[in-house]
Structure formats: C-alpha cells, structure tokens
Design an enzyme around this catalytic site. Structure first.
Site, mmCIF file in Angstrom:
data_model
loop_
_atom_site.group_PDB
_atom_site.id
_atom_site.type_symbol
_atom_site.label_atom_id
_atom_site.label_comp_id
_atom_site.label_asym_id
_atom_site.label_seq_id
_atom_site.Cartn_x
_atom_site.Cartn_y
_atom_site.Cartn_z
ATOM 1 N N HIS A 365 0.807 -1.225 0.000
ATOM 2 C CA HIS A 365 0.000 0.000 0.000
ATOM 3 C C HIS A 365 0.840 1.275 0.000
ATOM 4 C CE1 HIS A 365 -4.087 -1.634 0.497
ATOM 5 N NE2 HIS A 365 -3.501 -2.610 1.186
ATOM 6 N N LYS A 553 -9.331 13.168 4.494
ATOM 7 C CA LYS A 553 -8.466 11.992 4.448
ATOM 8 C C LYS A 553 -7.454 12.118 5.576
ATOM 9 C CE LYS A 553 -7.472 13.000 0.204
ATOM 10 N NZ LYS A 553 -7.642 11.702 -0.425
ATOM 11 N N ARG A 554 -6.646 11.102 5.751
ATOM 12 C CA ARG A 554 -5.595 11.152 6.763
ATOM 13 C C ARG A 554 -4.698 12.359 6.527
ATOM 14 N NH1 ARG A 554 -0.576 8.468 6.598
ATOM 15 N NH2 ARG A 554 -1.277 7.380 4.725
ATOM 16 N N LYS A 559 -0.168 14.201 1.189
ATOM 17 C CA LYS A 559 -1.547 14.422 0.740
ATOM 18 C C LYS A 559 -1.838 15.907 0.514
ATOM 19 C CE LYS A 559 -3.155 10.175 2.943
ATOM 20 N NZ LYS A 559 -3.654 9.406 1.796
ATOM 21 N N THR A 663 -9.202 5.616 -1.945
ATOM 22 C CA THR A 663 -10.584 5.169 -2.176
ATOM 23 C C THR A 663 -11.576 6.295 -1.892
ATOM 24 O OG1 THR A 663 -10.705 4.256 0.075
ATOM 25 C CG2 THR A 663 -10.121 2.737 -1.700
ATOM 26 N N LYS A 667 -15.365 7.362 -3.683
ATOM 27 C CA LYS A 667 -16.625 7.626 -2.977
ATOM 28 C C LYS A 667 -17.210 8.964 -3.396
ATOM 29 C CE LYS A 667 -14.515 5.003 0.679
ATOM 30 N NZ LYS A 667 -13.584 5.081 1.805
#
Length: 825
Positions: A365, A553-554, A559, A663, A667
């Site tokens: 991952h 998100k985290r 990110k 993911t 969504k």
C-alpha cells in the site's frame, strides 16, 4: 430523540410481525414498555431483530460451507473500518423499507435510530475502509472469506479540536457494548512472548523447548457479515487479549495488589489501542506484540480448523486455505506458520516452506520506501525469539538465491535482505515468500515494479499484479445517499448495485434538463444537510449554494492539505486586494476532515493552521462570506457518509507517485463530485473512465516528481518564491503574525520545510512547484461552475462512469488472479 405519536398506513403482516418483535425485545431485554424505552434501547432492540435474522442465515450458511469443503480466504488486516452496521445490515437483508415503515409507526425514524450506534473503532483510514469494502464484496459474491483483526478496546482515538489544536481522547466505542459480536471463549488460544528457546534432537529431528515465556490468552469475537442479497454469511474475527494466568488470590491476599493488577494489565493492553504511539521504545514493543498476537492467534485457529476437517494432510493446505496479508502489519504470519508446521506438526523445513509459499499473498500500500515497515533485530529477537531464528534461516536461503541471480552485487543483497543493518524488513519477508504480490492501482504497481520492488520483480515477474482498489456501492451510495439511489433506480432500473457497469447507462442523461434538475436538487439537499451539521457542530454558517470543496483523508504531508490552505490564503488575499475579482468570485466553502497520528507534530501543526486560517477568514466581514473554511472534528466513516454526498469538488491532490490508490476519490466520484487531482494513484484510472472534460488534472507527473527529487531543486524553489507573488504572500503570512495576530513563530516549521527543507532539501512534496498549476485549475473550476448545466453534466458523468470502481470488480480480479475461490452454491 424521543418517540412521537405517529400513525402510518396499515402495516403488512410481515411489518406487523417485525413491530411486535422490536417491542418484544424492549419488553424482554430491558423490562420496559415502549413508552418508557430510551432511544438506545430502541436501537438495541432493532439491532437484535436484525441480528436474529442474520444468525438464522448464518447457521445455514456455515453448514453449507462446511459440507462443500471449499477453499477459504483469510484476510489479515490490522484495520477493518466497518462504520455503523445497522443500516448496512438492513439494506443487505433487503429490509430497509420494512424497518423504515415500522419505526415510523413506533414514532422514530430509521436514520435517527442508526445515529445512536458508535462507529466501530477498528481502523484509521483508507487501509481499514478498503478491508471493510472487500469483506462486503466477498460476501455479496458468495465467496467464503473471513476477516481477521484485533478487537481494539479504544480504537485509534477520538479527535477533539481545542483552540485549533488536535487533542486525542479515548474512543470508547464499546461503552454500550457491540450488538453485532458473538464471543467465542471456548475457542481461545494461547500466545507466547519472550522467554528462552532451547533446541534438542529427538529421533533425528530438531525439537524446540521454551522456558520463562509470557503467555497471553487470545479470545475470539465473531461479527457475522451479511452480503447484499446473498446467501453466504461470512465473519469478521476479532481477537481480544486477556491474562492467561489465573487470578492470584494468594498474592492478592498477601497485599501484592500492584503485581496482580500489573500482570493482568500487561496482557490486556495488547488489544487496547490501535497503533499505539511508536516514537518511544515501549510503543514500538507494544506494536510488535500486537502484530504477533494477531497472527499467532489467527494461524492457530486456521490450522486447527483445517486439521479437524482434513486431518494431518498438510500438503492439502494450499488447496483449502489462502491467507492474504493486507499491508505489512500481519507479515509475521509467515514465520509463525513455519514455526507451527515445524515445531508443532513435525514437518521438515522444505515441506513447511513449500506449503507456506503457496498459501500467502501480499498487497502493498505504499511506494515510499521509508514507509516500509522494519523492526530492530534485538527487539524482535527478545519479543519473539523462535521466529527470529526462523527468519535467520529464511534470510540465509534468500541470500543464496539473490547471489545466484545478482552475483557479487552487495548493494542489492543488502536492499533485498530480510535481516540487514540491524533491522528486520517486513516487506522483504513478504517478497521472499508470497506467491502473489500486488499493487492497488496501475500506476502504483508500475512504480513498484520499476523502483522499490524492481529487484524482486526481475527475479519473478509473473507473481506481480496490478489490481485497482474499489468501494462497496451498498454503503457508499445506497446507504448514505438514498435519494440519489432512488433516482438511479427510477432512471435505469434496479440491479446496478450488484452490476455496477450498468451505471454507465446514466451517461445519456448527463445533458437531460429534467434529470439534471432532479440530480441537482438531491445534491442541494445533501449540501443543506451538511450545512446544518456544520452549524450545529462548528457554529459556522455556510451557504449551501456555494461550491462545496472537500478534502477529507488522513493528514500527511504528501496528501498536501498544506497546498490547499496556501491556495485558500491566496484567494482570500486577492479578494481583499482586487474588487473586480471579488465581484465575480464564486463563493466557496472549503471543508477539511482529518486525523493526524499523535506523534506526527508537523501534521498536527497543519491542523492548527487550517483552523487558524478558518478563524481569520470566517470572521473577516470585508470578504462578505465569500469564503468559509471548516474543519470537521473526529472524521470517520459516519461523517464521511455525509460529506461524500454533498461535495461539488473532491480534492485528491497528493504528490504524484506517492499515493498508492486512494478510495475516498472513488466515494466522492460515485456521489457526483468532480475531482481536482494529480495523476496519482487511482486518479489515473478515474481520468481514463470520465475523460479529461469531467476531471480537473494539474501538476507534475510521477516521473517529473522523481526527476525533481533527484535534483533536490533549491534553485527552482528560490525562483518560484521570487516570481509567484500570490504564493510568496501566502507563505509570508505563515511567519508575519497575520494568521494568529502577533505570533510569528507558530507556523515557522511549515514555512521552513517548504522554503528551505528538511536537511537542505526544500519542498519535498512539490507543494510550491505545483502551486501555480493548482491555482489556475481552481480558477477554471470557478468559471465552469458558473455554467450550471455544464457543471451538473460533469457531476452526472462522474456518477455514471464510476462503475469500474466497485469493490465487486476488484474482488473478482483478486479471485481470478490470486485466490481462486469457488462461490458457495
């Protein structure tokens, strides 16, 4: 929430029976009549009726699986982020309408009752949510599979924002119990840590003896999993830790209270908290103990079940069992199975190794080599001494193979070793053993093969696979967006929840005026719902007619929540300075949701920055509420279910080449958000599905990022800083005291890491390099949004072309390429 006097239409016989069942549960389990029942009692009664129906199916399913003797999948993951199960289970049992009608007749709504369930604290982010989607799809497709993880008493943590800072509180998700789990104390097993390992020979075979080991009892709890309109009931097995020692009454009576309590605590702390902080030695040790506890208890159960049905025919194990390692956390399962087969089942090394290399598969991952899990050898040897001995032999044999393939290349030998530089490499343990290795998007897998796993790939190319992640449409649209689900049913017919490719039939309605209005009305209602939530929980009034731009998100530097914030500051500054720009500006609501790891100081500082920027902008009357910035506290599955339905823009802006898949992007796409993103992870496949007109792609590509990283690029960063006035002003605001008045040092670390870098390498995650492209893309979004028909068509096309990202498709690919399970008839 209190019961209201409501009279609905006449109930059917089935609904009347359900109503009586719920009332009966309240009577018999709580000793209350309906009028005296608390809302939590009503929730519990509903859950019990659902569970009864699941248990009836489970008994039949278990018998059929046992009789067929089919191959089973055991999916080992440190996280299963299941979310609330009441509505999902009701939906999968095809009984949503019945429960809605009955609860309305009782004076409640299904949604109100469902809100009383705590999110299960069994995960953190994408890894756990992916595992939950996978087990849903496996069950929906009638494939026999079990999820395996720990029963964390407190989960990760409950996030509380205090003065803009993240604080961590215990996530007491089990305070009202877990209505869905079934305790199995009769199946408890013992897991041993530490001690001394002695070898001796008996009848020509080496034997193992242990002394002074610490024993912990692993008690299983099973959560039955029901698929959508499926016959099979699978299960999630949770392992809880308990002291294996009897309560020492003599020590207690002597007054040794502390010792008695401490022994119990040392055992049970293993399953207390997901991801204990590991920036100190005690935290690292606890994490390693957690990992061994999970895999040892799970493998003891798997092998016992196999032996009960197949005897000691261990060569049949690969025909009956496949074990999937989800990320590296469960990797210790590999040497643990070697231990059990050799030490307890008396197999030789070659025979055990042949079995193990046919049973285990591995999903990676991450493409960041620094994120590949390693353990200090001395710690590993102290906590799991026998497994360290096995790893030594695995490494010796591995190095013989590597030397044969890469003769004399000491650099490759060190890079590929299981044991090197005082560390135990979990990724290399998987790569040396597993019969299948996969990435979770095409780009991710290409990077694995070309970069961090290249040396292993060259040794055996056939076992590497690219399988793009997916999400379960049952939860991520049918459950969380029933209005849009109903519209799709009315437009293209039912059946697409199990055949997601049919969603493409919506494409022909993208420019249909009547359909556009219905679609937009649903989006507007969802935005109003989120606006109400924000007003209640954050005290901030936001406009449902503004663009809802969401990044949830985290929290991690790659990110790039940081780039988002800098852009918001740049827009804010321009609104103040340019009246013409302000006059034509499309109002925006920027929504963030994220948890930062407790020890990740910079990530926590970014959360403080987001909240401080929000405080600055939200209270500046000069911009006339044209921008609002909101940070949603304690982001998790249930909050995500609200936000994905309301987004106009989905922020998927990770540094290209750093995100394995994602993911959350799927969504948002499914629910009609348009993505702004880099060509990273599954964004690449999203671009291929929707086409360039229906997604906003910006920034450097992964190969360009790699080239910039090699060059370090301090001169490039200096040039960007000198020439981009909007970016320079936003950066200066971090350190000039204008965000938090008078405080020039608070965000200095964020400024320094971007401009000067850690260890002299500035802008590691390309925030500054991608900023201009990001800003221009946002300007294009604003222009496009003004043409409402054009933008709504983009949103519809995103929903229409999201079928590829169903986890049902993902699971079918896993099964065809790796698992080879047979659906239960």
């Amino acid at each position: 929430m209190a019961a209201k006097t409501v009279k609905t239409a006449k109930l059917t016989a089935k609904q009347e029976a359900l109503k009586n069942d719920i009332i009966g549960k309240i009577n018999r389990h709580f000793g209350k009549v309906l009028d005296e029942a608390t809302p939590h009692m009503v929730y519990a009664a509903c859950a019990m009726t659902v569970r009864d129906r699941i248990m009836e199916k489970w008994a039949v399913s278990h018998k059929e699986v046992k009789e067929e003797g089919s191959k089973k999948l055991y999916y080992l993951s440190f996280e299963f982020l299941m979310g609330r199960l009441l509505c999902t289970n009701i939906l999968n049992l095809m009984q949503t309408e019945d429960y809605e009608v009955v609860l309305k007749d009782l004076g409640y709504s299904l949604q109100e009752v469902a809100e009383l369930e705590n999110d299960a604290g069994l995960g953190n982010g994408g890894l756990g949510r992916l595992a939950a989607c996978f087990i849903d799809s496996l069950t929906t497709l009638d494939l026999p599979a079990y999820g395996c993880t720990l029963r964390y008493e407190y989960g990760l943590f409950r996030q509380k924002i205090v003065d803009g800072y993240q604080t961590e509180l215990p996530d007491t998700w089990l305070e009202h119990g877990n209505a869905w789990e079934v305790a199995r104390p009769e199946e408890a097993v013992t897991v041993c840590f530490g001690g001394d390992v002695h070898t001796y020979w008996e009848n020509g075979q080496m034997k193992i003896a242990y002394e002074n080991e610490r024993k912990v009892l692993a008690v299983p709890y099973d959560v039955p999993l029901v698929g959508y309109d499926s016959k099979v009931i699978n299960k999630l097995r949770l392992w809880g830790a308990k002291s294996a020692s009897e309560f020492d009454m003599q020590s207690f009576n002597r007054g040794d209270y502390t010792q008695v309590v401490e022994e119990k605590h040392l055992a049970e702390v293993i399953s207390n908290v997901l991801y204990p902080e590991d920036n100190h030695i005690e935290g690292k040790q606890l994490r390693l103990q957690q990992q061994y506890f999970l895999v040892s208890s799970t493998l003891q159960w798997i092998l016992k079940e196999f032996e009960m049905r197949n005897g000691a025919n261990w060569d049949m194990l690969p025909e009956k069992v496949v074990i999937h390692i989800n990320d590296t956390h469960p990797t210790i399962a590999i040497p643990e199975m070697m231990r059990i087969l050799m030490d307890e089942k008396s197999l030789g090394w070659e025979e055990a190794w042949d079995i193990v290399t046919k049973v285990f598969a591995y999903t990676n991952h991450t493409v960041m080599s620094e994120a590949l899990e390693k353990w200090p050898q001395d710690m590993f040897k102290r906590i799991i001494p026998r497994l360290y001995m096995i790893l030594e032999e695995m490494n010796r044999r591995l190095m013989e193979k590597v030397e044969a393939f890469y003769p004399g290349d000491k650099g490759k030998h060190e890079w590929m070793a299981i044991l090197a530089n005082g560390q135990v490499s979990m990724a290399n343990t998987c790569l040396a053993t597993c019969f299948a290795v996969n990435g979770v998007s095409k780009l991710h897998t290409d990077i694995l093969k070309a970069d961090i796993f290249h040396d292993y790939y060259m040794m055996d190319k056939d076992r590497f696979h690219a399988i793009t992640n997916g999400i379960t449409f049952r939860r991520w649209i049918a459950n969380c967006n029933p209005a849009l689900t109903k519209l799709i049913d009315e437009t293209i017919g039912e059946g697409w929840l199990k055949d997601a490719d049919r969603l493409s039939e919506l494409a022909k309605y993208a420019n249909d005026a009547a359909f556009q209005k219905k679609f937009d009305d649903i989006k507007r209602a969802n935005k109003k719902m989120v606006a109400d939530y924000i007003l209640e929980h954050n005290g901030i009034k936001v406009d449902p007619d503004s663009i809802f731009d969401i990044q949830c998100k985290r929290l991690h530097e790659y990110k790039r929540q940081m780039m988002n914030v800098l852009h918001i500051l740049a827009e804010y500054n321009r609104l103040l300075a340019d009246p013409a720009y302000a006059a034509n500006y499309v109002p925006k609501t920027y929504i963030f949701g994220a948890k930062a790891a407790p020890g990740y100081k910079r990530a926590k500082l970014i959360i403080k920055l987001i909240n401080s920027v929000g405080e600055l902008i939200n209270n500046d009357a000069r911009i006339d509420n044209k921008i609002k910035v909101v940070f949603i506290e304690n982001y998790g599955v249930s909050i995500a279910e609200k936000l994905v339905t309301a987004a106009d823009i989905s922020e998927q802006i990770s540094t290209a080449g750093k995100e394995a898949s994602g993911t959350g992007n799927m969504k948002f796409m499914l629910n009609g958000a348009v993505t702004i993103g880099t060509m990273d992870g599954a964004n690449v496949e999203m671009y291929e599905q929707v086409g360039e007109d229906n997604i906003y792609i910006f920034g450097l590509r992964s190969e360009e990022v790699a080239a910039r990283t090699r060059m370090a690029g301090s001169d490039e960063v200096k040039n960007i800083y000198a020439t981009n006035a909007a970016l320079r002003r936003a950066l200066e605001q971090l350190v000039d005291g204008s965000i938090v008045p008078g405080n020039t040092n608070l965000f200095m670390d964020l400024y320094n890491t971007l401009v000067f870098g850690d260890y002299g390498t500035p802008d590691t995650y390309m925030v500054l390099r991608d900023f201009e492209s990001y800003m221009q893309t946002h300007e294009q979004i604003s222009e496009d949004y003004k043409d409402r028909k054009k933008f709504i068509a983009k949103q519809i096309m995103n929903t229409a072309m999201s079928g590829f990202f169903s986890s049902d498709r993902t699971i079918k690919e896993y099964n065809e390429k790796i698992w080879h399970l047979t659906p239960i008839k």
